[in-house]
Enzyme design. Structure first.
Site, PDB file in Angstrom:
ATOM      1  N   LYS A 111      18.426  32.551  41.282  1.00 32.77           N
ATOM      2  CA  LYS A 111      17.753  32.048  40.067  1.00 32.77           C
ATOM      3  C   LYS A 111      16.442  32.788  39.829  1.00 32.77           C
ATOM      4  O   LYS A 111      16.041  32.998  38.686  1.00 32.77           O
ATOM      5  CB  LYS A 111      17.475  30.545  40.172  1.00 32.77           C
ATOM      6  N   LYS A 191      32.324  32.942  39.774  1.00 39.00           N
ATOM      7  CA  LYS A 191      32.524  31.490  39.770  1.00 39.00           C
ATOM      8  C   LYS A 191      32.399  30.982  38.331  1.00 39.00           C
ATOM      9  O   LYS A 191      31.584  31.504  37.571  1.00 39.00           O
ATOM     10  CB  LYS A 191      31.399  30.893  40.634  1.00 39.00           C
ATOM     11  N   LYS A 194      28.152  27.530  33.792  1.00 43.13           N
ATOM     12  CA  LYS A 194      27.639  27.317  32.435  1.00 43.13           C
ATOM     13  C   LYS A 194      26.903  28.536  31.897  1.00 43.13           C
ATOM     14  O   LYS A 194      26.887  28.793  30.707  1.00 43.13           O
ATOM     15  CB  LYS A 194      26.666  26.126  32.423  1.00 43.13           C
TER      16      LYS A 194
END
Ligand code: TYM
Length: 327
Positions: A111, A191, A194
């Protein structure tokens, strides 16, 4: 009854990864355990968000929980922020958690690269809040997808540290990982997530599902219709393993290996089976969306029950850490 805790971040619409890796597995656990299923809005704040959207997303996730079969008579459905003890316990755990443990968490590293302009303290503290979520209710089981395992590993280390320092307050936690714990996106590589354009969303219509599936990547070695394929290398087949019955799976695998079935027909069967499973969820979801009073009543009730359990745990925590000034 032993307790289960899990949650989903209200950062957008739910996709098949959330459904297969988490929600679908939560339903049967309601029969055996006292389950607390949370909408973790404090976690959603670690990313850029719009206040109005956050509120809408919380409501939509609650509708999805109910539509998928979470039963408020059996389980506690609650909003994380509405039990402030999550944040309070996080602070206490923060004071026990070395920064170096958080710096090495894989999702923090990922992130930090993805959102280099917003590496906030909350992002780094994410797994500590997650630890607090679970142990606040003395939950022993946590049903999640595989991507959450490093967080749970850290949670174990933090709770052990608490117990070693202040006495055995919290039980050990175990993950519950089932089939579908790592669903790949339609591109067959990353994977399903969103933030990537590789999802089928829970609310999509059969037509939308077909449109996306028809473009999904299959066994890359199967180029012509007459080429035999390898189901084990085909991402579409991995969805058959999650949505089709065993007999169909055998037929598809044999048909793929012998090239007696083409990728388009294989996808058509999958699209039907997927739509058959998701259609009732979509219908119920659309019903709950029309009943905000009912949904908010369920959440208010869940928040109340969660606060009672959390307060009891925190009394014990205050006592053990030396800040019980109340008696
Ligand atoms: P979140 O919102 O990212 O994801 C919710 C759940 O969906 C699972 N999941 C997947 N499973 C399989 N394949 C995929 N492609 C896929 N994508 C998502 C996740 O593993 C997760 O179970 N940190 C958590 C929320 C959380 C939590 C907790 C979970 C906060 N506190 C305490 C358990 C216990 C998260 O971000 O989930």
């Amino acid at each position: 009854m032993k307790r289960v805790f899990s949650g989903i971040k209200p950062t957008g619409d739910l996709h098949l990864g959330n459904y297969l890796g988490a929600l679908k597995n939560w339903i049967p656990l309601q029969e055996e355990y006292e389950c607390i299923y949370s909408i973790v809005d404090l976690h959603a704040m670690t990313m850029q968000y719009e206040p109005k959207e956050l509120k809408e997303n919380v409501f939509k996730i609650a509708c999805n929980y109910l539509a998928c079969g979470l039963n408020p008579d059996k389980s506690i459905l609650m909003i994380q922020s509405q039990c402030p003890k999550h944040a309070e316990l996080t602070w206490i755990l923060n004071c026990l958690t070395p920064v170096s443990w958080l710096e090495r968490v894989p999702t923090f590293k990922e992130k930090s690269l993805q959102m280099a302009d917003n590496i906030n303290m909350g992002l780094m503290d994410y797994p500590v809040l997650m630890t607090a979520d679970i142990i606040l209710y003395k939950a022993e089981f946590v049903p999640v997808g595989e991507d959450q395992l490093p967080h749970l590993e850290l949670a174990r280390e933090i709770l052990r540290r608490f117990n070693a320092r202040f006495g055995e307050v919290f039980p050990e936690i175990k993950d519950i990982i089932r089939k579908g714990s790592r669903v790949k996106g339609l591109d067959g590589s990353a994977k399903m997530g969103k933030s990537l354009d590789n999802c089928i969303y829970l609310h999509e219509t059969p037509e939308e599902i077909w449109k996306k599936l028809s473009r999904a990547v299959t066994d890359p070695a199967r180029i012509k219709r007459t080429d035999p394929g390898d189901p084990d290398k085909c991402n579409v087949y991995s969805f058959h393993q999650l949505f089709s019955d065993e007999q169909t799976q055998v037929e598809i695998a044999d048909g793929c290996r012998s090239a007696s079935i083409g990728c388009i027909d294989c996808k058509k069967i999958l699209a039907k089976n997927m739509a058959d499973e998701l259609e009732p969820i979509r219908t119920k979801y659309n019903e709950f969306i029309q009943k905000p009073d009912f949904v908010y009543d369920v959440l208010t009730e869940g928040n109340k029950k969660a606060n009672i359990i959390a307060s009891n745990t925190m009394m014990e925590v205050y006592e053990n850490i030396g800040i019980n000034y109340r008696s």
